[in-house]
Scaffold this motif. Structure first.
Motif, short mmCIF file in Angstrom:
data_model
loop_
_atom_site.label_atom_id
_atom_site.label_comp_id
_atom_site.label_asym_id
_atom_site.label_seq_id
_atom_site.Cartn_x
_atom_site.Cartn_y
_atom_site.Cartn_z
N UNK A 19 29.71 31.97 27.94
CA UNK A 19 28.67 32.97 27.74
C UNK A 19 27.27 32.33 27.86
N UNK A 20 26.42 33.00 28.63
CA UNK A 20 25.02 32.58 28.79
C UNK A 20 24.87 31.19 29.41
N UNK A 21 25.83 30.81 30.25
CA UNK A 21 25.65 29.61 31.08
C UNK A 21 24.87 30.07 32.31
N UNK A 22 23.57 30.06 32.19
CA UNK A 22 22.69 30.77 33.10
C UNK A 22 22.67 30.22 34.52
N UNK A 23 23.04 28.95 34.71
CA UNK A 23 22.91 28.33 36.04
C UNK A 23 24.19 28.30 36.86
N UNK A 24 25.30 28.76 36.31
CA UNK A 24 26.54 28.77 37.08
C UNK A 24 26.46 29.86 38.15
N UNK A 66 26.00 18.67 33.10
CA UNK A 66 27.19 18.22 33.82
C UNK A 66 28.37 18.07 32.87
N UNK A 67 29.47 18.74 33.20
CA UNK A 67 30.69 18.66 32.40
C UNK A 67 31.85 18.34 33.32
N UNK A 73 24.20 24.06 32.39
CA UNK A 73 25.39 23.76 33.19
C UNK A 73 25.27 24.49 34.53
N UNK A 74 25.49 23.75 35.61
CA UNK A 74 25.36 24.39 36.93
C UNK A 74 26.61 24.22 37.79
N UNK A 75 27.23 23.06 37.77
CA UNK A 75 28.43 22.84 38.57
C UNK A 75 29.62 22.66 37.65
#
Length: 304
Positions: free
Chosen positions: A176-181, A137-138, A158-160
């Protein structure tokens, strides 16, 4: 005397004597065992004010070395380069006094799960949170103007993510490589997006652009098939971007009222000064503005 103990994982307690005048910016990078940091009160260059468990450059109020037990004082104005890099940090409270977060500041803090950037920060530096694999979470502030190169790269949890409306620059490989967005909206304020900004974001399905003027994109910003949504009537403008040539572009975004728009009452009150130079997006001229997008004396006006 210059201290440098990079990757000294066995180091737990750090005491800086009064004689120290220079500490390298990455002197204690990856010293993940650090729990206690103190600076001799007689030191005229650095301090550890309020027993904060950190080293602060006194003249600039920049925190240059922190650890998992650091409490960032409200007088700190900048988190320095590599300040917490590789530390065993599970949480952090960044005060409103901080205006920028330096390169690599929280790089490799794998146990950090969430972070709230305060409403004072305008710049997040290169690799500031990269490789924080546990970060899910950011919360970004409305004051943020630049996310520098690779700032959140390899943050696979990171997803949301909500990008603020005042953001101007998204750097190379920023996410880069934020796999869950899965979905991201690019605010109308963004003027430039660096190469590979969303490279290897393998869950990314939809990207919405809110600006009628496409951002400066010199190369591909993602490497998987995504659905691109742009403002109504501006599909051609986005299709002209080389990096988007193979993507599905849908112009279904409603442009909301902003600095370029006005209400009917305001516009009508100024019609006498417009000299009837009113056009549609297709170039058809009218003597009075119509509902929707109008070009009035070269300026885009939206009436609802």
């Amino acid at each position: 005397m210059i201290y440098k103990y990079t990757s000294c994982k066995a180091l737990k307690v750090l005491n800086i004597p009064a004689s120290v005048e220079t500490i390298d910016g990455s002197a204690f990078v990856d010293c993940s065992g650090l729990t206690t940091i103190t600076v001799d009160p007689a030191n005229t260059v650095y301090d550890s004010r309020n027993n904060c468990n950190a080293i602060i450059h006194t003249a600039t109020n920049e925190l240059i070395v922190g650890c998992k037990n650091t409490s960032i004082p409200s007088t700190v104005t900048r988190i320095g380069i590599d300040a917490f890099k590789g530390q065993d940090l599970s949480s952090v409270n960044i005060p409103n006094s901080v205006t920028s977060i330096g390169s690599g500041a929280f790089n490799g803090c794998t146990n950090l799960t969430s972070v709230k950037i305060p409403e004072s920060v305008t710049v997040i530096g290169q690799n500031a949170f990269s490789w924080d694999s546990g970060l899910s979470t950011v919360e970004l502030p409305s004051t943020l103007q630049k996310i520098d190169d690779y700032a959140f790269s390899e943050c696979g949890s990171i997803w949301g993510l909500v990008l603020p409306e005042n953001l101007k620059i998204i750097g190379t490989g920023a996410f880069k490589s934020c796999l869950n967005i899965r979905e991201i909206t690019i605010p109308a304020s963004v003027t430039k997006i660096g190469n590979d900004a969303f490279l290897d974001c393998m869950s990314l399905e939809k990207v919405t652009f809110k600006s009628t003027t496409p951002p400066d994109i010199s190369s591909a910003i993602f490497n998987k098939n995504v659905e691109i949504h742009v403002p109504e009537g501006y599909k051609a403008a986005y299709e002209s971007i080389a990096g988007f040539s193979s993507f599905t572009i849908i112009d279904d975004v409603k442009v909301t009222e902003n600095a370029e728009t006005t209400g009917i009452a305001t516009l009508n009150s100024n019609l006498s000064s417009l000299n009837s130079k009113i056009f549609t997006l297709n170039g058809k001229r009218f003597s009075v503005p119509r509902k929707g997008v109008n070009i009035v004396n070269g300026k885009k006006i939206i009436l609802k």
